[in-house]
Write a protein that holds these residues in place. Structure first.
Motif, mmCIF file in Angstrom:
data_model
loop_
_atom_site.group_PDB
_atom_site.id
_atom_site.type_symbol
_atom_site.label_atom_id
_atom_site.label_comp_id
_atom_site.label_asym_id
_atom_site.label_seq_id
_atom_site.Cartn_x
_atom_site.Cartn_y
_atom_site.Cartn_z
ATOM 1 N N GLY A 101 0.813 -1.214 0.000
ATOM 2 C CA GLY A 101 0.000 0.000 0.000
ATOM 3 C C GLY A 101 0.845 1.262 0.000
ATOM 4 N N ILE A 102 1.895 1.274 0.786
ATOM 5 C CA ILE A 102 2.780 2.442 0.820
ATOM 6 C C ILE A 102 3.472 2.616 -0.535
ATOM 7 N N GLY A 103 3.854 1.508 -1.159
ATOM 8 C CA GLY A 103 4.460 1.596 -2.491
ATOM 9 C C GLY A 103 3.498 2.169 -3.520
ATOM 10 N N ALA A 104 2.243 1.723 -3.475
ATOM 11 C CA ALA A 104 1.237 2.248 -4.410
ATOM 12 C C ALA A 104 0.992 3.731 -4.166
ATOM 13 N N LEU A 105 0.940 4.123 -2.908
ATOM 14 C CA LEU A 105 0.733 5.535 -2.578
ATOM 15 C C LEU A 105 1.920 6.380 -3.028
ATOM 16 N N ALA A 106 3.128 5.900 -2.800
ATOM 17 C CA ALA A 106 4.319 6.655 -3.201
ATOM 18 C C ALA A 106 4.376 6.820 -4.720
ATOM 19 N N ARG A 107 4.014 5.778 -5.443
ATOM 20 C CA ARG A 107 4.000 5.871 -6.902
ATOM 21 C C ARG A 107 2.968 6.898 -7.370
ATOM 22 N N THR A 108 1.797 6.884 -6.784
ATOM 23 C CA THR A 108 0.747 7.822 -7.179
ATOM 24 C C THR A 108 1.141 9.264 -6.864
ATOM 25 N N VAL A 109 1.742 9.480 -5.713
ATOM 26 C CA VAL A 109 2.179 10.835 -5.358
ATOM 27 C C VAL A 109 3.274 11.283 -6.329
ATOM 28 N N ALA A 110 4.207 10.408 -6.662
ATOM 29 C CA ALA A 110 5.278 10.774 -7.596
ATOM 30 C C ALA A 110 4.721 11.130 -8.972
ATOM 31 N N VAL A 111 3.763 10.359 -9.460
ATOM 32 C CA VAL A 111 3.162 10.643 -10.764
ATOM 33 C C VAL A 111 2.378 11.949 -10.720
ATOM 34 N N VAL A 163 2.884 14.539 -8.730
ATOM 35 C CA VAL A 163 3.814 15.656 -8.642
ATOM 36 C C VAL A 163 4.483 15.904 -9.994
ATOM 37 N N ALA A 164 4.842 14.842 -10.695
ATOM 38 C CA ALA A 164 5.501 14.983 -11.986
ATOM 39 C C ALA A 164 4.555 15.561 -13.035
ATOM 40 N N ALA A 165 3.282 15.226 -12.918
ATOM 41 C CA ALA A 165 2.293 15.722 -13.889
ATOM 42 C C ALA A 165 1.917 17.170 -13.623
ATOM 43 N N GLY A 166 2.201 17.641 -12.448
ATOM 44 C CA GLY A 166 1.920 19.041 -12.141
ATOM 45 C C GLY A 166 0.635 19.193 -11.493
#
Length: 94
Positions: free
Chosen positions: A79-89, A91-94
């Motif tokens: 779950g933490i991995g999925a959340l970290a990936r979503t936050v990174a995407v 942030v990168a998308a703006g």
């Protein structure tokens, strides 16, 4: 041999009703306009669903505490991995 304890139907009924309610809440949370907040709710609810299924339907309620902790920690890591990936995407998308 089944891992579900049929001697306590009230517990199983509660678990089923709780899973239904959590599934409905997950569907509602997925519709939130903020994707990261929606995902946090969905992942949090999924963690509680995993806990219910593991304890009541996989027979881990009366088993070794180390086995229960290992399963819940593994789900938490995913779950933490999925959340970290979503936050990174996000942030990168703006």
């Amino acid at each position: 041999m089944s891992s579900v304890d049929p001697s306590n139907p009230r517990r199983l009924t509660f678990a089923w009703l709780a899973l239904l309610a959590l599934s409905g809440a997950s569907a509602f949370a997925a519709q939130l306009s903020w994707p990261v907040i929606g995902l946090v709710f969905v992942l949090g609810l999924a963690f509680f669903k995993v806990r219910l299924v593991a304890r009541d339907f996989m027979g881990l309620r009366g088993s070794n505490a180390t086995m229960r902790r290992a399963l819940l920690c593994w789900c938490l890591v995913l779950g933490i991995g999925a959340l970290a990936r979503t936050v990174a995407v996000s942030v990168a998308a703006g």
